[in-house]
Design a protein around this motif. Structure first.
Motif, PDB file in Angstrom:
ATOM      1  N   SER A 186       0.853  -1.182   0.000  1.00 34.14           N
ATOM      2  CA  SER A 186       0.000   0.000   0.000  1.00 34.14           C
ATOM      3  C   SER A 186       0.888   1.230   0.000  1.00 34.14           C
ATOM      4  N   SER A 212      -4.700   5.079   1.978  1.00 41.02           N
ATOM      5  CA  SER A 212      -3.635   4.459   1.189  1.00 41.02           C
ATOM      6  C   SER A 212      -4.170   3.886  -0.114  1.00 41.02           C
ATOM      7  N   ASN A 215       0.511   5.164   1.389  1.00 40.37           N
ATOM      8  CA  ASN A 215      -0.264   6.227   2.035  1.00 40.37           C
ATOM      9  C   ASN A 215      -0.060   7.538   1.281  1.00 40.37           C
TER      10      ASN A 215
END
Length: 512
Positions: free
Chosen positions: A181, A485, A183
């Motif tokens: 992921s 994210s 952010n």
């Protein structure tokens, strides 16, 4: 949801005004009770909903934080307004005075703005308001040509960084591998800060390493110190009440950072400062402090609150309404008409060629307005009118507190008010609803002017959000977001080779 009440009389009957229901409670204790409900025991929505239901009225008396024990001179008593009809009184400059009441009865003070009473704290009857408002609108007009190009460059740099983060190997925790992921909050804030400095102030942060690296963080702290006494932030109680909501936070904590930004604007935004002095008669110090406030509070602060909500909503993995494919198709149609995959999405495209994108932005502003509360102090005794002919007597000097999230979910105006409906503002019926969209401190159907308090960048905010959405779908076929994210970024596949080549006229139309 905003409670629905049976009107006491029809609109045609026009009953005499009645006293405003509700109570402030006993001195000190009443205000303290409301403060604890507002910050601790209830959500902000619930605070207003419960009082509206208890009083069987969308206009009622209550206390609004901050208050007790160390906010000297702050009177927490307000008349709350949570319906769309009565809310419009807050935009009538003949009825309400807006001086020193931006975030309510509490005013952080000029210590946060270099000793200047900046434009947002001025009332329309103060001569300086017209000068400052005209200056802000003129600067926005001057940036029209560069705004889309600078936004594209900033968004591209941000997305390059996020793609690199997402490509990193997944982390593990106790043997459990976490999915990759990226952010986007810090990257988005950095993008917004750099872009706004260039487009609005005419100053490139890259010339000053400290400003480029820490400028957005300085603004975050500067904003927080001003508004935290009025905000619920989720610390362990009662620590939040004792440390954040019991006394004004001092401005000296941010002065080194503020002075750094002041010197940056003074040196590298000199053209804008000289324009304020020469064309609008604003002193140099006041011009710089007003530039910093518009940059930091209005623009950076507003975008930092609103754009993450917009990106997260569109990137919802579930996407129950199939919104992403429809937005993508609309954006790609604009690209195809331009005949140029790299054409910059300009103001013309944002306003005239992407109706679903624009309606989606409007709907997000309805559900999550950047500034949920709007205030005004009654200039005189007047009658406040609500739905169904309901009328309330407001006394001179009383503070009106409008809570936008409920007013813009008024069931007497909006169908399915609690639902996010991207198509809500499409077509003639949808356009008619824009008069009830109040996020800009005025109806969306009206325009900012020197004689009102509507956000000078009302149109630019919507256009910029539309351009951001368009840039995402120019670059990606699909993306997904969880929390704050990105968890999936699917790069756009090359266009078919038989697409017509760009013509100068088509490319110019996309950039207009």
């Amino acid at each position: 949801m905003l409670p629905t009440f049976s009107p006491a009389a029809s609109a045609s009957a026009k009953p005499p005004p009645r006293p405003i229901p509700g109570s402030y409670g006993p001195p000190v204790l009443g205000a303290l009770r409301d403060r604890l409900d507002y910050f601790w025991f209830q959500s902000q929505d619930e605070f207003f909903q419960r009082r509206a239901a208890a009083n069987k009225s969308t206009v009622f008396r209550t206390n609004i934080p901050p208050t007790f024990p160390f906010f000297v001179g702050v009177d927490p008593r307000v008349v709350a307004v949570v319906d769309a009809a009565a809310f419009t009184a807050l935009f009538d400059n003949t009825l309400v005075d807006k001086r020193d009441i931006l975030i309510g009865p509490y005013n952080p003070g000029p210590g946060f703005t270099g000793g200047t009473r900046v434009g947002v704290y001025l009332d329309t009857e103060e001569p300086e308001h017209e000068r400052v408002k005209n200056f802000a609108m003129a600067l926005l007009h001057r940036s029209t040509q560069s705004w889309p190009v600078l936004l594209r460059a900033g968004v591209d740099a941000m997305l390059d960084s996020l793609e690199a983060d997402l490509a990193k190997p997944a982390s593990s925790n106790g043997g459990d591998e976490k999915p990759p992921s990226a952010n986007y909050i810090v990257a988005l804030q950095q993008c917004i800060f750099r872009f706004l400095c260039k487009a609005f102030v005419g100053a490139d942060p890259s010339v000053d390493w400290l400003v480029d690296r820490f400028g957005f963080t300085i603004l975050d702290v500067w904003l927080a110190l001003q508004i935290l006494p009025t905000q619920k932030i989720g610390l362990i109680q009662p620590l939040e009440e004792l440390l954040i909501h019991s006394f004004p936070l001092p401005s000296f904590l941010i002065w080194p950072g503020y002075y750094l930004l002041y010197r940056f604007v003074e040196e590298h935004g000199a053209e804008a400062v000289e324009f304020a002095e020469r064309e609008h008669g604003i002193a140099k110090k006041d011009a710089i402090n007003n530039l910093l406030f518009v940059l930091g509070f209005n623009a950076f602060g507003g975008f930092s609150v609103f754009l993450p909500f917009l990106v997260a909503k569109i990137g919802d993995p579930a996407d129950p309404s199939g919104l992403r494919p429809r937005l993508r198709d609309e954006v790609r149609a604009v690209m195809n008409r331009a005949g140029n995959d790299d054409a910059v999405f300009g103001f013309g495209a944002a306003r005239n060629e992407m109706p679903l994108v624009r309606s989606t932005v409007y709907e997000m502003l309805r559900m999550k307005p950047p500034v949920p509360l709007q205030f005004g102090r009654a200039r005189k005794d007047f009658v406040l009118r609500s739905h169904g002919g309901a009328a309330f007597q407001v006394a001179k000097g009383e503070v009106l507190c409008g809570y936008q999230p409920l007013a813009m979910r008024d069931p007497q105006v909006f169908d399915r008010p609690e639902e996010f409906v991207p198509e809500r503002f499409l077509g003639e019926e949808g356009q008619a609803l824009l008069q009830h969209l109040f996020w800009s401190n005025g109806p969306e159907t009206e325009q900012p002017a020197a004689g009102n308090k509507q956000c000078a960048a009302k149109e630019v905010v919507v256009d910029t959000a539309c351009m951001l959405v368009a840039e995402l779908f120019r670059r990606y076929d699909d993306f997904e977001v969880e929390g704050t994210s990105f968890t999936k970024l699917v790069k756009r596949q090359p266009a078919p080779s038989n697409l017509p080549s760009a013509t100068p006229a088509a490319t110019a139309a996309a950039q207009s």
